[in-house]
Design a protein around this motif. Sequence first.
Motif, PDB file in Angstrom:
ATOM      1  N   GLY A  76       0.801  -1.218   0.000  1.00  0.00           N
ATOM      2  CA  GLY A  76       0.000   0.000   0.000  1.00  0.00           C
ATOM      3  C   GLY A  76       0.835   1.270   0.000  1.00  0.00           C
ATOM      4  N   GLU A  77       2.161   1.158  -0.053  1.00  0.00           N
ATOM      5  CA  GLU A  77       3.002   2.359  -0.017  1.00  0.00           C
ATOM      6  C   GLU A  77       3.027   3.020  -1.402  1.00  0.00           C
ATOM      7  OE1 GLU A  77       5.754  -0.911  -1.351  1.00  0.00           O
ATOM      8  OE2 GLU A  77       4.302  -0.723   0.276  1.00  0.00           O
ATOM      9  N   GLN A  78       3.230   4.327  -1.403  1.00  0.00           N
ATOM     10  CA  GLN A  78       3.280   5.093  -2.650  1.00  0.00           C
ATOM     11  C   GLN A  78       4.659   4.901  -3.284  1.00  0.00           C
ATOM     12  OE1 GLN A  78       0.940   7.063  -4.086  1.00  0.00           O
ATOM     13  NE2 GLN A  78      -0.605   6.880  -2.486  1.00  0.00           N
ATOM     14  N   VAL A  79       4.659   4.489  -4.543  1.00  0.00           N
ATOM     15  CA  VAL A  79       5.920   4.309  -5.263  1.00  0.00           C
ATOM     16  C   VAL A  79       6.197   5.533  -6.119  1.00  0.00           C
ATOM     17  CG1 VAL A  79       7.141   2.870  -6.953  1.00  0.00           C
ATOM     18  CG2 VAL A  79       5.666   1.810  -5.258  1.00  0.00           C
ATOM     19  N   GLY A  80       5.145   6.171  -6.599  1.00  0.00           N
ATOM     20  CA  GLY A  80       5.302   7.336  -7.454  1.00  0.00           C
ATOM     21  C   GLY A  80       5.022   6.956  -8.899  1.00  0.00           C
ATOM     22  N   ILE A  81       5.332   7.866  -9.803  1.00  0.00           N
ATOM     23  CA  ILE A  81       5.091   7.622 -11.224  1.00  0.00           C
ATOM     24  C   ILE A  81       6.220   6.743 -11.764  1.00  0.00           C
ATOM     25  CG2 ILE A  81       4.828   8.688 -13.486  1.00  0.00           C
ATOM     26  CD1 ILE A  81       3.721  11.151 -12.046  1.00  0.00           C
ATOM     27  N   VAL A  82       5.835   5.590 -12.282  1.00  0.00           N
ATOM     28  CA  VAL A  82       6.806   4.607 -12.783  1.00  0.00           C
ATOM     29  C   VAL A  82       6.377   4.208 -14.193  1.00  0.00           C
ATOM     30  CG1 VAL A  82       7.813   2.328 -12.362  1.00  0.00           C
ATOM     31  CG2 VAL A  82       7.117   3.729 -10.427  1.00  0.00           C
ATOM     32  N   ARG A  83       7.356   3.930 -15.054  1.00  0.00           N
ATOM     33  CA  ARG A  83       7.042   3.469 -16.400  1.00  0.00           C
ATOM     34  C   ARG A  83       6.388   2.094 -16.318  1.00  0.00           C
ATOM     35  NH1 ARG A  83      12.552   3.592 -18.483  1.00  0.00           N
ATOM     36  NH2 ARG A  83      11.873   1.701 -19.537  1.00  0.00           N
TER      37      ARG A  83
ATOM     38  N   ASP B 277       8.789  -0.896 -16.020  1.00  0.00           N
ATOM     39  CA  ASP B 277       9.379  -1.053 -14.692  1.00  0.00           C
ATOM     40  C   ASP B 277       8.360  -1.629 -13.714  1.00  0.00           C
ATOM     41  OD1 ASP B 277      11.680   0.028 -15.742  1.00  0.00           O
ATOM     42  OD2 ASP B 277      11.252   2.069 -15.013  1.00  0.00           O
ATOM     43  N   ALA B 278       7.107  -1.173 -13.812  1.00  0.00           N
ATOM     44  CA  ALA B 278       6.056  -1.659 -12.912  1.00  0.00           C
ATOM     45  C   ALA B 278       5.795  -3.143 -13.147  1.00  0.00           C
ATOM     46  CB  ALA B 278       4.771  -0.851 -13.131  1.00  0.00           C
ATOM     47  N   LEU B 279       5.766  -3.556 -14.415  1.00  0.00           N
ATOM     48  CA  LEU B 279       5.562  -4.975 -14.724  1.00  0.00           C
ATOM     49  C   LEU B 279       6.721  -5.826 -14.207  1.00  0.00           C
ATOM     50  CD1 LEU B 279       4.070  -4.705 -18.318  1.00  0.00           C
ATOM     51  CD2 LEU B 279       2.919  -5.573 -16.281  1.00  0.00           C
ATOM     52  N   ARG B 280       7.946  -5.306 -14.318  1.00  0.00           N
ATOM     53  CA  ARG B 280       9.121  -6.035 -13.817  1.00  0.00           C
ATOM     54  C   ARG B 280       9.039  -6.174 -12.296  1.00  0.00           C
ATOM     55  NH1 ARG B 280      13.267  -4.003 -11.846  1.00  0.00           N
ATOM     56  NH2 ARG B 280      13.081  -1.965 -12.837  1.00  0.00           N
ATOM     57  N   LEU B 281       8.661  -5.101 -11.598  1.00  0.00           N
ATOM     58  CA  LEU B 281       8.515  -5.152 -10.135  1.00  0.00           C
ATOM     59  C   LEU B 281       7.461  -6.187  -9.733  1.00  0.00           C
ATOM     60  CD1 LEU B 281       8.574  -1.363  -9.150  1.00  0.00           C
ATOM     61  CD2 LEU B 281      10.193  -3.110  -8.406  1.00  0.00           C
ATOM     62  N   ALA B 282       6.346  -6.215 -10.472  1.00  0.00           N
ATOM     63  CA  ALA B 282       5.271  -7.163 -10.175  1.00  0.00           C
ATOM     64  C   ALA B 282       5.751  -8.598 -10.379  1.00  0.00           C
ATOM     65  CB  ALA B 282       4.064  -6.883 -11.068  1.00  0.00           C
TER      66      ALA B 282
ATOM     67  N   PRO C 107      -2.934   7.212 -14.589  1.00  0.00           N
ATOM     68  CA  PRO C 107      -3.733   6.115 -14.020  1.00  0.00           C
ATOM     69  C   PRO C 107      -3.006   5.466 -12.836  1.00  0.00           C
ATOM     70  CG  PRO C 107      -3.510   5.868 -16.393  1.00  0.00           C
ATOM     71  CD  PRO C 107      -2.624   6.996 -15.989  1.00  0.00           C
ATOM     72  N   VAL C 108      -3.790   5.072 -11.823  1.00  0.00           N
ATOM     73  CA  VAL C 108      -3.206   4.469 -10.623  1.00  0.00           C
ATOM     74  C   VAL C 108      -3.238   2.953 -10.771  1.00  0.00           C
ATOM     75  CG1 VAL C 108      -3.406   4.239  -8.120  1.00  0.00           C
ATOM     76  CG2 VAL C 108      -3.966   6.405  -9.211  1.00  0.00           C
ATOM     77  N   ALA C 109      -2.092   2.324 -10.568  1.00  0.00           N
ATOM     78  CA  ALA C 109      -1.992   0.869 -10.617  1.00  0.00           C
ATOM     79  C   ALA C 109      -1.387   0.399  -9.301  1.00  0.00           C
ATOM     80  CB  ALA C 109      -1.130   0.430 -11.786  1.00  0.00           C
ATOM     81  N   LYS C 110      -1.690  -0.842  -8.928  1.00  0.00           N
ATOM     82  CA  LYS C 110      -1.234  -1.369  -7.642  1.00  0.00           C
ATOM     83  C   LYS C 110      -0.707  -2.787  -7.845  1.00  0.00           C
ATOM     84  CE  LYS C 110      -2.873  -1.799  -2.904  1.00  0.00           C
ATOM     85  NZ  LYS C 110      -3.997  -1.634  -2.001  1.00  0.00           N
ATOM     86  N   LEU C 111       0.346  -3.120  -7.109  1.00  0.00           N
ATOM     87  CA  LEU C 111       0.877  -4.482  -7.133  1.00  0.00           C
ATOM     88  C   LEU C 111       0.085  -5.301  -6.115  1.00  0.00           C
ATOM     89  CD1 LEU C 111       4.725  -3.789  -7.147  1.00  0.00           C
ATOM     90  CD2 LEU C 111       3.293  -4.433  -9.068  1.00  0.00           C
ATOM     91  N   MET C 112      -0.644  -6.312  -6.590  1.00  0.00           N
ATOM     92  CA  MET C 112      -1.452  -7.145  -5.696  1.00  0.00           C
ATOM     93  C   MET C 112      -1.781  -8.457  -6.374  1.00  0.00           C
ATOM     94  SD  MET C 112      -5.276  -5.540  -6.086  1.00  0.00           S
ATOM     95  CE  MET C 112      -4.931  -3.970  -5.412  1.00  0.00           C
ATOM     96  N   ASP C 113      -2.343  -9.378  -5.597  1.00  0.00           N
ATOM     97  CA  ASP C 113      -2.803 -10.654  -6.135  1.00  0.00           C
ATOM     98  C   ASP C 113      -4.174 -10.396  -6.765  1.00  0.00           C
ATOM     99  OD1 ASP C 113      -3.285 -13.261  -6.759  1.00  0.00           O
ATOM    100  OD2 ASP C 113      -3.732 -13.889  -4.709  1.00  0.00           O
ATOM    101  N   PHE C 114      -4.306 -10.593  -8.071  1.00  0.00           N
ATOM    102  CA  PHE C 114      -5.545 -10.245  -8.780  1.00  0.00           C
ATOM    103  C   PHE C 114      -6.720 -11.116  -8.341  1.00  0.00           C
ATOM    104  CE2 PHE C 114      -8.359 -10.241 -12.593  1.00  0.00           C
ATOM    105  CZ  PHE C 114      -8.704  -8.901 -12.532  1.00  0.00           C
ATOM    106  N   GLY C 115      -6.482 -12.384  -8.060  1.00  0.00           N
ATOM    107  CA  GLY C 115      -7.549 -13.277  -7.590  1.00  0.00           C
ATOM    108  C   GLY C 115      -8.136 -12.776  -6.286  1.00  0.00           C
ATOM    109  N   LYS C 116      -7.254 -12.344  -5.380  1.00  0.00           N
ATOM    110  CA  LYS C 116      -7.713 -11.805  -4.095  1.00  0.00           C
ATOM    111  C   LYS C 116      -8.504 -10.517  -4.312  1.00  0.00           C
ATOM    112  CE  LYS C 116      -5.769 -10.326   0.337  1.00  0.00           C
ATOM    113  NZ  LYS C 116      -4.524 -10.070   1.069  1.00  0.00           N
ATOM    114  N   PHE C 117      -8.040  -9.677  -5.234  1.00  0.00           N
ATOM    115  CA  PHE C 117      -8.717  -8.416  -5.548  1.00  0.00           C
ATOM    116  C   PHE C 117     -10.127  -8.679  -6.073  1.00  0.00           C
ATOM    117  CE2 PHE C 117      -9.658  -5.237  -8.907  1.00  0.00           C
ATOM    118  CZ  PHE C 117      -9.795  -4.116  -8.094  1.00  0.00           C
TER     119      PHE C 117
END
Length: 168
Positions: free
Chosen positions: A5-12, A15-20, A37-47
């Motif tokens: 839930g922490e703010q990472v900032g604006i990322v390409r 880079d976001a896909l690699r982090l995920a 657009p706001v995107a978040k790293l999470m488990d999609f099934g849980k979401f």
Amino acid sequence: MGPNGEQVGIVRIEDALRLAQEADLDLVEVAPQARPPVAKLMDFGKFKYESAQKARESRRNQQLTVIKEQKLRPKIDPHDYETKKGHVSRFLSAGNKVKVTIMFRGREQSRPELGFRLLQRLADDVSELGFVESSPKQDGRNMIMVLAPHKNAKAKSKAAKDAGGDEA
């Protein structure tokens, strides 16, 4: 946003896909209308599961609006009118909307003001329980008006019923 839930900032996006992929999570777009657009790293099934739970809970809290119908004739007898008015009062105090229909036959169709006056009289008689949601409208051979209960009418009737139940 990061996985905790922490703010990472604006990322390409790359880079976001690699982090995920490194965190073994999915990149989920949470707010597509935002700029950027706001995107978040999470488990999609849980979401998906949590959003379905929220939707189910909101459906459970919704109240179903029931529309009861009461039919009248323009030349109604006073006692019959009182009986029908009692039914309308009971429906409104139970928290239901009431569709009042006046049916015209034959020559009565040339005198719609009789039906209009009758509907106005009924609306005035039950004004403490409900209000006119849609004013009287002529619809072919019928004239229709919808009455809706006041917001606190159901709570009042329930409180009165509870108080009456304790005394008996």
